[in-house]
Design an enzyme around this catalytic site. Structure first.
Site, PDB file in Angstrom:
ATOM      1  N   TRP A   1      20.502 -44.849   7.273  1.00 48.20           N
ATOM      2  CA  TRP A   1      20.112 -43.423   7.235  1.00 48.20           C
ATOM      3  C   TRP A   1      19.412 -43.086   5.938  1.00 48.20           C
ATOM      4  O   TRP A   1      18.556 -42.206   5.906  1.00 48.20           O
ATOM      5  CB  TRP A   1      21.245 -42.491   7.639  1.00 48.20           C
ATOM      6  CG  TRP A   1      22.409 -42.205   6.745  1.00 48.20           C
ATOM      7  CD1 TRP A   1      22.977 -43.020   5.824  1.00 48.20           C
ATOM      8  CD2 TRP A   1      23.176 -40.986   6.710  1.00 48.20           C
ATOM      9  NE1 TRP A   1      24.049 -42.402   5.241  1.00 48.20           N
ATOM     10  CE2 TRP A   1      24.202 -41.151   5.762  1.00 48.20           C
ATOM     11  CE3 TRP A   1      23.098 -39.771   7.400  1.00 48.20           C
ATOM     12  CZ2 TRP A   1      25.139 -40.150   5.492  1.00 48.20           C
ATOM     13  CZ3 TRP A   1      24.026 -38.771   7.127  1.00 48.20           C
ATOM     14  CH2 TRP A   1      25.031 -38.971   6.178  1.00 48.20           C
TER      15      TRP A   1
ATOM     16  N   ASP B   1      32.033 -41.698   4.191  1.00 43.92           N
ATOM     17  CA  ASP B   1      33.076 -42.718   4.101  1.00 43.92           C
ATOM     18  C   ASP B   1      34.504 -42.206   3.921  1.00 43.92           C
ATOM     19  O   ASP B   1      35.382 -42.498   4.718  1.00 43.92           O
ATOM     20  CB  ASP B   1      32.772 -43.680   2.950  1.00 43.92           C
ATOM     21  CG  ASP B   1      31.348 -44.235   3.005  1.00 43.92           C
ATOM     22  OD1 ASP B   1      30.608 -43.897   3.941  1.00 43.92           O
ATOM     23  OD2 ASP B   1      30.993 -45.011   2.114  1.00 43.92           O
TER      24      ASP B   1
ATOM     25  N   GLU C   1      23.303 -38.926  -6.613  1.00 40.01           N
ATOM     26  CA  GLU C   1      23.768 -39.087  -5.236  1.00 40.01           C
ATOM     27  C   GLU C   1      24.505 -37.819  -4.781  1.00 40.01           C
ATOM     28  O   GLU C   1      24.311 -37.351  -3.668  1.00 40.01           O
ATOM     29  CB  GLU C   1      24.698 -40.305  -5.231  1.00 40.01           C
ATOM     30  CG  GLU C   1      25.138 -40.820  -3.893  1.00 40.01           C
ATOM     31  CD  GLU C   1      26.099 -42.003  -4.044  1.00 40.01           C
ATOM     32  OE1 GLU C   1      26.507 -42.332  -5.182  1.00 40.01           O
ATOM     33  OE2 GLU C   1      26.435 -42.600  -3.011  1.00 40.01           O
TER      34      GLU C   1
HETATM   35  C1  DGY Z   1      29.226 -47.884   0.219  1.00 41.75           C
HETATM   36  O1  DGY Z   1      29.172 -49.088  -0.030  1.00 41.75           O
HETATM   37  O2  DGY Z   1      29.779 -47.053  -0.491  1.00 41.75           O
HETATM   38  C2  DGY Z   1      28.542 -47.378   1.404  1.00 41.75           C
HETATM   39  O3  DGY Z   1      28.719 -46.035   1.578  1.00 41.75           O
HETATM   40  C3  DGY Z   1      29.037 -48.128   2.602  1.00 41.75           C
HETATM   41  O4  DGY Z   1      27.977 -48.225   3.414  1.00 41.75           O
END
Ligand code: DGY
Length: 437
Positions: free
Chosen positions: A34, A174, A410
């Site tokens: 994405w 996540d 980020e």
């Molecule tokens: C990470 O490694 O933190 C990613 O979000 C997993 O794809």
């Protein structure tokens, strides 16, 4: 603003590995699915040709079953875990492509939006550039259809009209509180040892915990054991959730792609199928929504229970539409009110990943609270598409104010505005470029 745009394009050039842009220089030195789509959105105003290359690279890693994998690994680049030797997809999965190394899971299907932006920009140019974009669409239409078909079929095993995920990473969010209950039911078994690479780069306090990582890796282990087979995943994975946000993105993406298909005279049967999926998955989203507030919920297939959290997932119906007018208005009020963008202590009026009034809120912990510029961008793009120009403009203005610090972080602390996580994140630069483009 022109200086900010120049810095953003300089950043993307710096992260360019040739035919792919790394998601971030240190923390994410490969291509993420994405991220790549959002990066293409940011590349499109700079170079339609380069944006097309980005999506071509991603699609050349598409699996035989149609899945677009969540990571395409750059050749010979270390420093990320879990890397190709942990996933071992080529050895274990019959569906893995022969070409580049990939992970064995997927990510939110935002790609049709990138295709739309590429086509939009190509129309501002001469015949050659327009032809590059149209040729790309002709060549990749079948692959985009295979991707959507795989989601609609393999990832809706219960036929609820909602996309099922077998790993929190597949949601892109996540460690969101959305998945806490589902992860609590993941009992880590015989896990081969590993060493995290992310916390060498970013302050561990801003990343998921070790406890969370054990579960993440255990799910990878379970997938390896069933050869990443779609059918077996549905019955064997100890984590299985219907993600309402991904479902809304999918419904939206189907509608966007159908519109493109109409404009560019793609096969009628494909366009019809896309509209059917859009309707079906939109209904799946709306079925989860609270009748008064309009807030949507995820569903935990293993615990057989609804997951109601005060997170961005609540706003899924704003992405795909389908709520009755009055309900939609109350959901917009929730989005703009004191529980989200209008919280009195926020530095910028942008949606935090988790509501500051929720007991799960952590202002600096990844998806447990921080503001993610790419999410601000997604909502601003969708709001414009849905005819809410003023709301879209506000998000853009606030997003640009936040990005004015020049870190292209980020994510950001919603209160202090501190940049967090990885700096020089490609998709943050991409959001800025689209806003200024
Ligand atoms: C990470 O490694 O933190 C990613 O979000 C997993 O794809």
């Amino acid at each position: 603003p022109t200086q900010l745009a120049a810095r953003a394009s300089y950043l993307l050039r710096g992260n360019d590995l040739g035919t792919m842009t790394s998601a971030a220089p240190k923390l994410y030195p490969h291509m993420w699915s994405w991220d790549a789509a959002f990066v293409a959105v940011g590349l499109a105003p700079l170079s339609v040709e380069r944006a097309v290359v980005e999506l071509d690279t991603l699609l050349s890693a598409q699996w035989r079953n149609g899945m677009i994998p969540h990571i395409v690994f750059a050749n010979g680049v270390d420093g990320y875990f879990p890397g190709p030797s942990r996933w071992e997809c080529r050895r274990l999965a019959t569906n893995a492509p022969a070409g580049p190394d990939t992970s064995g899971i997927t990510q939110p299907p935002v790609h049709a939006i990138a295709v739309q932006r590429i086509l939009d920009h190509s129309r501002r140019h001469g015949r050659t550039t327009r032809a590059v974009a149209a040729e790309f669409l002709d060549r990749r239409w079948v692959d985009l259809m295979r991707w959507h078909r795989w989601l609609a079929h393999a990832r809706d095993p219960k036929q609820h009209g909602r996309i099922t995920l077998y790993h929190g990473w597949e949601s892109g969010m996540d460690n969101s509180p959305r998945w806490d209950r589902a992860y609590a039911n993941v009992v880590v078994g015989d896990l081969p040892p590993y060493r995290r690479a992310d916390i060498d780069v970013v302050d561990p306090a801003q990343r998921p915990s070790d406890r969370e990582y054990d579960r993440y890796l255990w799910l990878v282990e379970q997938m390896r054991r069933c050869g990443y087979d779609d059918f077996q995943l549905a019955s064997t994975m100890s984590f299985a959730v219907e993600d309402v946000f991904v479902t809304a993105v999918f419904a939206l993406a189907c509608e966007v792609l159908a519109g493109i298909g109409e404009d560019y005279r793609m096969p009628h049967a494909d366009v019809r199928e896309l509209y059917e999926w859009a309707d079906y998955f939109r209904a799946g989203v709306i079925a989860t929504a609270d009748p008064r507030s309009g807030a949507a919920r995820d569903f935990d297939l293993r615990a057989d229970e609804w997951i109601g959290t005060e997170t961005l997932a609540m706003f899924a119906p704003l992405l795909c539409g389908g709520l009755p007018r009055a309900t939609e208005r109350s959901l917009l009020r929730l989005f703009e009110g004191p529980r989200f963008c209008g919280h009195p202590d926020l530095r910028y009026a942008l949606p935090p990943s988790t509501s500051p009034v929720s007991k799960d809120f952590r202002p600096r912990e990844y998806w447990r609270g921080p503001v993610w510029p790419v999410m601000s961008w997604l909502f601003s793009w969708v709001f414009a598409r849905r005819g809410w120009a003023e709301r879209s403009f506000m998000l853009r203005a606030e997003g640009l104010r936040q990005a004015g610090d020049g870190s292209f972080a980020e994510y950001y602390d919603p209160f202090t505005g501190d940049p967090l996580g990885s700096m020089q994140q490609s998709w943050t630069a991409a959001a800025v470029l689209d806003w200024l483009g």
